[in-house]
Design an enzyme around this catalytic site. Structure first.
Site, short mmCIF file in Angstrom:
data_model
loop_
_atom_site.label_atom_id
_atom_site.label_comp_id
_atom_site.label_asym_id
_atom_site.label_seq_id
_atom_site.Cartn_x
_atom_site.Cartn_y
_atom_site.Cartn_z
N GLY A 156 65.52 16.33 15.52
CA GLY A 156 66.41 17.43 15.90
C GLY A 156 67.62 17.02 16.70
N GLU A 198 60.70 11.80 15.37
CA GLU A 198 60.95 11.99 13.93
C GLU A 198 62.42 12.31 13.64
OE1 GLU A 198 56.58 14.11 13.08
OE2 GLU A 198 58.36 15.34 13.28
N PRO A 199 63.33 11.45 14.05
CA PRO A 199 64.74 11.76 13.80
C PRO A 199 65.13 11.51 12.34
CG PRO A 199 64.55 9.61 14.81
CD PRO A 199 63.15 10.16 14.72
N GLY A 200 65.94 12.39 11.81
CA GLY A 200 66.46 12.20 10.45
C GLY A 200 67.97 12.21 10.47
N ARG A 228 74.98 22.54 2.42
CA ARG A 228 74.99 22.93 3.84
C ARG A 228 76.07 23.97 4.18
NH1 ARG A 228 75.56 20.33 7.87
NH2 ARG A 228 73.75 21.14 8.96
N TYR A 277 74.28 27.31 5.49
CA TYR A 277 74.30 27.52 6.95
C TYR A 277 75.70 27.78 7.48
CZ TYR A 277 70.30 24.38 6.05
OH TYR A 277 69.20 23.76 5.53
N CYS A 315 80.01 28.76 -10.38
CA CYS A 315 80.35 30.18 -10.46
C CYS A 315 79.62 31.00 -9.41
CB CYS A 315 80.04 30.69 -11.87
SG CYS A 315 81.15 29.91 -13.03
N GLU A 316 80.00 30.84 -8.18
CA GLU A 316 79.46 31.57 -7.04
C GLU A 316 80.58 31.66 -6.01
OE1 GLU A 316 76.20 32.55 -6.23
OE2 GLU A 316 75.17 31.66 -7.94
N1 LLP Z 1 60.36 16.71 12.24
C1 LLP Z 1 60.11 17.93 11.73
C2 LLP Z 1 58.78 18.50 11.90
C3 LLP Z 1 61.12 18.63 11.08
O1 LLP Z 1 60.88 19.85 10.61
C4 LLP Z 1 62.41 18.05 10.93
C5 LLP Z 1 63.48 18.75 10.23
C6 LLP Z 1 62.62 16.77 11.46
C7 LLP Z 1 61.57 16.13 12.11
C8 LLP Z 1 63.94 16.06 11.36
O2 LLP Z 1 64.94 16.74 12.04
P1 LLP Z 1 66.37 16.09 12.26
O3 LLP Z 1 66.21 14.93 13.19
O4 LLP Z 1 66.86 15.64 10.94
O5 LLP Z 1 67.18 17.19 12.83
N2 LLP Z 1 68.50 21.17 5.95
C9 LLP Z 1 68.85 21.44 7.33
C10 LLP Z 1 67.94 20.75 8.29
C11 LLP Z 1 66.49 21.07 8.10
C12 LLP Z 1 65.62 20.35 9.07
C13 LLP Z 1 64.20 20.54 8.75
N3 LLP Z 1 63.31 19.85 9.62
C14 LLP Z 1 70.30 21.07 7.54
O6 LLP Z 1 70.96 20.65 6.59
O7 LLP Z 1 70.84 21.24 8.63
#
Ligand code: LLP
Length: 422
Positions: free
Chosen positions: A242, A277-279, A316, A320, A346-347
């Site tokens: 997050g 759990e960073p993404g 995105r 959002y 087409c949206e």
């Molecule tokens: N751990 C859990 C349990 C999660 O649900 C998520 C993201 C992460 C880790 C990774 O979060 P991050 O570090 O990437 O913020 N599609 C949306 C984001 C959805 C996130 C879902 N869960 C967007 O494009 O903003």
């Protein structure tokens, strides 16, 4: 060589490689990622939590390209997965089960049993019903499954409502009271669950640095109650991901220091391992979506730059109303004005930017949609029968084709197979 995305003269480049050259060679729309930026972002998190026993489990959902997973694997990362498909991806690049954490609210029996086969290190449990199912699948196999209970602390992450997960009304996690009861049941009627940890992730793209310290207090307090109740030590505390990034000018990425300062002494007291759990904070700033202008259309109200990427490539903005900077690949002195950057789908909701001030491009110009490395390609679709774009990974100044462009044949295959037989 400058790290990341920067102009060399007037031409935008990534790690010294010209984006225009890549567009010329591989076509557009095109995703381009920098392995080096991902490493840099990973190490920033590693540094912030240095001194802790920590596994940084990259969130596979943010960008699950195999070449990207390999970069993270080589850094020694762990991996956070949310489906059987993501498990297969980790296996494809040879990531061992002990480096994998399995989260998600809807795990099927097959996914649970495949994850047990793989020896994942932790199931993050999201409901009583799921706990019962994991217990039953493990019992049938004569095993115990390592689980962490995901708590919902009812703390507002102050982010977009679709990516808020830690409030009472969200579908994620279990309220503290019920979670404590569930923890107790692992000592009675759920004997095939090995309760090893607590998990908490309250949302994504969090920029307010006062939030994580509050989550630390809630989780640590809860972990103590669980240990009292079960009489057993816990091994892991998982704070999810997050960590917000700077999508807009003037924003700064989440400062991890207050989080680390609040957390590190607690970890030592509780003698637990930290999981993160960073993404987005790893993959997001490491990628761009390259797109070419097909037409400039002067409407009655505003100018439209109609480009060859759409909500199908990057959802995105549509989903959002997310902001992504859009830069010209060739810096220029074109006339400035306000425009919508839109795709061919087409949206009315098909846009990459609305009412954006900037240099109005010309037909044929290349644009780079910035910070598209996370939740970009992975959320793409083939709506309007549009094949998905190619993905390129830049590493050590070289371009690696990480996914070839899809063809119409790829899209038709599953129907062709049955259509002829009908
Ligand atoms: N751990 C859990 C349990 C999660 O649900 C998520 C993201 C992460 C880790 C990774 O979060 P991050 O570090 O990437 O913020 N599609 C949306 C984001 C959805 C996130 C879902 N869960 C967007 O494009 O903003």
């Amino acid at each position: 060589m400058t790290l990341g995305f920067d102009y060399i003269g007037d031409a935008l480049a990534v790690d010294g490689v010209s984006l225009a050259d890549l567009a010329g060679e591989y076509g557009t729309p095109l995703y381009v990622y920098s392995a080096e930026v991902m490493r840099h972002n990973y190490r920033r998190i590693e540094r912030a939590f240095a001194g802790a026993d920590v596994m940084i489990a990259y969130s596979v959902k943010s960008n699950s390209n195999l070449a990207v997973l390999k970069v993270l694997k080589d850094l020694g990362a762990g991996f956070d997965i949310v489906s059987g498909g993501e498990l297969i991806r980790t296996q494809r690049v040879g990531i061992p089960g002990e480096r994998v954490i399995f989260a998600g609210v809807g795990k099927t029996e097959k996914e649970i049993s495949d994850a047990l086969d793989a020896g994942v290190s932790e199931f993050n449990v999201e409901s009583e019903a799921e706990a019962e199912r994991i217990n039953a699948v493990a019992a049938a196999r004569g095993e115990r499954a390592p689980v962490a209970i995901r708590i919902n602390p009812n703390i507002d992450a102050k982010t977009h409502k679709y990516i808020t997960t830690g409030k009472r009304e969200n579908k994620f996690g279990i309220s503290m009271g019920r979670a404590l009861e569930l923890a107790g049941r692992t000592r009675t009627d759920l004997p095939n669950l090995d309760l090893i940890g607590i998990h908490c992730h309250i949302g994504s793209q969090i920029l307010d640095s006062s939030i994580h310290p509050r989550v630390v207090e809630a989780v640590v307090d809860f972990a103590r109650k669980v240990m009292d109740k079960t009489g057993q030590p816990l091994k892991t505390l998982n704070f999810g991901g997050g960590f917000g990034i700077a999508y807009e000018k003037g924003q700064t990425p989440l400062d991890l220091q207050p989080f680390a300062d609040a957390l590190l002494p607690r970890l030592a007291e509780l003698k637990v391992k930290l999981l993160l759990e960073p993404g987005r904070s790893i993959a997001g700033p490491a990628g761009v979506l390259l797109t070419r202008v097909e037409y400039i259309k002067k409407g009655e109200e505003r100018t439209f730059a109609i480009v060859d990427a759409a909500m199908t490539e990057l959802l995105r903005p549509t989903l959002y109303e997310a902001h992504h900077e859009i830069l010209p690949v060739h810096r220029n002195d074109r006339e400035t004005g306000r425009m919508d950057v839109v795709g061919p789908v087409c949206e009315t909701g098909d846009f990459l930017a609305l009412d954006r001030e900037g240099a109005i491009p010309h037909q044929g110009d290349l644009l780079a949609v910035m910070d598209a490395g996370a939740y970009g390609f992975v959320m793409s679709s083939t709506y309007n029968a549009r094949p998905r774009p190619a993905e390129i990974l830049i590493d050590g100044g070289k371009a690696l084709l990480a996914r070839r462009r899809e063809t119409h044949e790829d899209l038709l295959r599953a129907e062709d197979e049955v259509f002829a037989a009908n």
